[in-house]
Design a protein around this motif. Structure first.
Motif, PDB file in Angstrom:
ATOM      1  N   GLN A  81       0.854  -1.191   0.000  1.00  5.79           N
ATOM      2  CA  GLN A  81       0.000   0.000   0.000  1.00  5.79           C
ATOM      3  C   GLN A  81       0.886   1.237   0.000  1.00  5.79           C
ATOM      4  OE1 GLN A  81      -0.722   2.435   2.572  1.00  5.79           O
ATOM      5  NE2 GLN A  81       1.055   1.671   3.729  1.00  5.79           N
ATOM      6  N   THR A  82       0.337   2.361  -0.491  1.00  6.16           N
ATOM      7  CA  THR A  82       1.110   3.597  -0.623  1.00  6.16           C
ATOM      8  C   THR A  82       0.321   4.797  -0.144  1.00  6.16           C
ATOM      9  OG1 THR A  82       0.305   4.110  -2.856  1.00  6.16           O
ATOM     10  CG2 THR A  82       2.244   2.647  -2.682  1.00  6.16           C
ATOM     11  N   ALA A  83       1.031   5.851   0.178  1.00  8.54           N
ATOM     12  CA  ALA A  83       0.390   7.090   0.602  1.00  8.54           C
ATOM     13  C   ALA A  83      -0.487   7.660  -0.514  1.00  8.54           C
ATOM     14  CB  ALA A  83       1.443   8.109   1.027  1.00  8.54           C
ATOM     15  N   GLU A  84      -0.044   7.543  -1.765  1.00  9.43           N
ATOM     16  CA  GLU A  84      -0.821   8.087  -2.879  1.00  9.43           C
ATOM     17  C   GLU A  84      -2.143   7.347  -3.030  1.00  9.43           C
ATOM     18  OE1 GLU A  84      -1.515  10.790  -6.038  1.00  9.43           O
ATOM     19  OE2 GLU A  84      -0.250  10.763  -4.257  1.00  9.43           O
ATOM     20  N   ALA A  85      -2.110   6.036  -2.883  1.00  5.62           N
ATOM     21  CA  ALA A  85      -3.355   5.271  -2.978  1.00  5.62           C
ATOM     22  C   ALA A  85      -4.289   5.617  -1.829  1.00  5.62           C
ATOM     23  CB  ALA A  85      -3.052   3.770  -2.988  1.00  5.62           C
ATOM     24  N   PHE A  86      -3.733   5.808  -0.636  1.00  8.81           N
ATOM     25  CA  PHE A  86      -4.564   6.200   0.503  1.00  8.81           C
ATOM     26  C   PHE A  86      -5.191   7.566   0.260  1.00  8.81           C
ATOM     27  CE2 PHE A  86      -4.943   8.415   4.642  1.00  8.81           C
ATOM     28  CZ  PHE A  86      -5.918   7.613   5.222  1.00  8.81           C
ATOM     29  N   ARG A  87      -4.419   8.501  -0.292  1.00  8.94           N
ATOM     30  CA  ARG A  87      -4.945   9.834  -0.578  1.00  8.94           C
ATOM     31  C   ARG A  87      -6.132   9.755  -1.547  1.00  8.94           C
ATOM     32  NH1 ARG A  87      -0.635  12.141  -1.485  1.00  8.94           N
ATOM     33  NH2 ARG A  87      -0.523  13.653   0.231  1.00  8.94           N
ATOM     34  N   HIS A  88      -5.997   9.000  -2.606  1.00 10.77           N
ATOM     35  CA  HIS A  88      -7.101   8.868  -3.562  1.00 10.77           C
ATOM     36  C   HIS A  88      -8.299   8.167  -2.937  1.00 10.77           C
ATOM     37  CE1 HIS A  88      -5.548  10.230  -7.564  1.00 10.77           C
ATOM     38  NE2 HIS A  88      -4.408  10.179  -6.895  1.00 10.77           N
ATOM     39  N   ASP A  89      -8.038   7.187  -2.091  1.00  7.64           N
ATOM     40  CA  ASP A  89      -9.123   6.478  -1.428  1.00  7.64           C
ATOM     41  C   ASP A  89      -9.919   7.419  -0.526  1.00  7.64           C
ATOM     42  OD1 ASP A  89     -10.047   3.489  -0.427  1.00  7.64           O
ATOM     43  OD2 ASP A  89     -10.036   4.938   1.219  1.00  7.64           O
ATOM     44  N   LEU A  90      -9.214   8.191   0.280  1.00  4.75           N
ATOM     45  CA  LEU A  90      -9.894   9.087   1.201  1.00  4.75           C
ATOM     46  C   LEU A  90     -10.616  10.201   0.457  1.00  4.75           C
ATOM     47  CD1 LEU A  90     -10.439   9.428   4.177  1.00  4.75           C
ATOM     48  CD2 LEU A  90      -8.332  10.770   4.380  1.00  4.75           C
ATOM     49  N   GLN A  91     -10.020  10.684  -0.618  1.00  9.83           N
ATOM     50  CA  GLN A  91     -10.697  11.695  -1.434  1.00  9.83           C
ATOM     51  C   GLN A  91     -11.992  11.144  -2.018  1.00  9.83           C
ATOM     52  OE1 GLN A  91      -7.610  12.721  -4.251  1.00  9.83           O
ATOM     53  NE2 GLN A  91      -6.747  14.322  -2.945  1.00  9.83           N
ATOM     54  N   ALA A  92     -11.977   9.871  -2.434  1.00 10.84           N
ATOM     55  CA  ALA A  92     -13.194   9.255  -2.967  1.00 10.84           C
ATOM     56  C   ALA A  92     -14.265   9.157  -1.891  1.00 10.84           C
ATOM     57  CB  ALA A  92     -12.877   7.873  -3.529  1.00 10.84           C
ATOM     58  N   ALA A  93     -13.868   8.812  -0.659  1.00 15.24           N
ATOM     59  CA  ALA A  93     -14.829   8.725   0.442  1.00 15.24           C
ATOM     60  C   ALA A  93     -15.462  10.084   0.719  1.00 15.24           C
ATOM     61  CB  ALA A  93     -14.130   8.191   1.693  1.00 15.24           C
TER      62      ALA A  93
END
Length: 340
Positions: A144-156
């Motif tokens: 997992q990566t910080a960039e993927a987490f950022r996109h995930d949280l933005q989607a939420a």
């Protein structure tokens, strides 16, 4: 007036309740629908029952909700997926590879949609809708990566915003707290999160770092006081931003196998609540709605005992009922806070 170790407490004690609302998105990588499906279907009865009790006692609660539950149809879901998705070393951890198995809408697939339940939560006074990330994102798993987490949280945040909801609180899935991601949370408008209890038993870890020894210690701690009450001081919560509103106790589901120990389990929780009320601290109780999906009557009886004890502590010590966002509104009254 509550009394702390340093004299009279300046803030009343509080009971904070948070629920990890995820249905199958939170268990799909560990259990099959054949194994756990009845518990997940039971969420449809458990959520209204809990909301009715919360309304009866005036209890506030934070519902940390997986973003994928906000959709009514699969078409809506597929149209709102984040562009960057998790790249776990273990592909089974990601739900994106199995989206083809999701039904067309909530009526035909009660395991993966939650819009009607979300509407019931919104209609109940004192309830906060918060984030459990978009896809039940694991912040400590390999790959997992910080960039993927950022996109995930933005989607939420985006899917909630489309329904006129502003997400202010977050619960890390599987309690995989990652300090490196707090800045991303702040960027997304998150002002508080549920941290873990301060004990080696509860230290954040990936799934592969779990052990039977640590799981067993956590189970025993639910019945016997091995690690303390884990109540939080207001000044400690106010010391950094986003604010850490740490967990105190997981409300384990009622177990017929462990029925002789039920009195110990309940007493452990009630004693923690009373400690918080007496000292002017915060007791943070959490669980999943699907924990009540089986043995609903027995689980609701336990919850009612907890609510009755809160009512006593409210009368005796002025204890408050707060969601996580409610806690944040109290913290700016304390001195020496960081800039939000």
């Amino acid at each position: 007036m509550p009394i702390s170790a340093n004299g009279p407490a300046t803030m009343p004690g509080a009971l904070v309740i948070s629920l990890d609302f995820e249905i199958n998105w939170g268990v799909r990588d560990q259990q099959t629908l054949a194994q756990y499906g009845p518990n997940l279907l039971g969420v449809r009865q458990a959520v209204p029952a809990m909301l009715a009790l919360f309304a009866e006692y005036g209890l506030h609660a934070t519902w940390a909700t997986v973003g994928l539950l906000f959709f009514s149809t699969k078409a809506e879901m597929m149209a709102n997926l984040p562009a960057v998705r998790p790249t776990y070393d273990d592909p089974n951890l990601s739900p994106y590879g199995v989206l083809g198995q999701v039904g067309e809408d909530e009526a035909r697939d009660p395991y993966h949609f939650g819009q009607t339940l979300i509407n019931q939560i919104r209609a109940t006074p004192g309830q906060e809708l918060a984030s459990h990330t978009f896809c039940h994102y694991y912040c400590l798993e390999r790959g997992q990566t910080a960039e993927a987490f950022r996109h995930d949280l933005q989607a939420a945040v985006r899917v909630a915003g489309a329904q006129q909801l502003s997400l202010k609180s977050l619960v890390f899935p599987r309690n995989q707290y990652n300090a490196d991601y707090l800045a991303i949370c702040q960027e997304a408008g998150i002002s508080s999160y549920r941290g873990n209890e301060q004990s080696w038993i509860y230290k954040e870890r990936s799934e592969e770092q779990q052990s039977l020894y640590k799981r067993g210690a956590r189970l025993l701690d639910a019945y016997l006081n091995l690690s303390g009450q884990h109540t939080a001081r207001w000044a400690d919560m106010a010391a950094s931003f986003p604010y850490n509103i740490p967990a105190s106790r997981f409300l384990r589901p009622w177990s017929g196998r462990l029925k002789p120990l039920e009195g110990l389990r309940l007493r452990r929780i009630l004693q923690g609540m009373e400690h918080a009320a007496r000292t002017g601290e915060v007791f943070h109780l959490w669980w999943h709605p699907h924990n009540f999906g089986a043995n609903l009557a027995e689980n609701m009886a336990v919850l009612r005992r907890i609510a009755d004890h809160f009512r006593y502590l409210e009368t005796r010590y002025g204890m408050e009922t707060l969601g996580m966002a409610d806690v944040v509104t109290r913290l700016p009254s304390l001195p020496n806070l960081p800039a939000a």
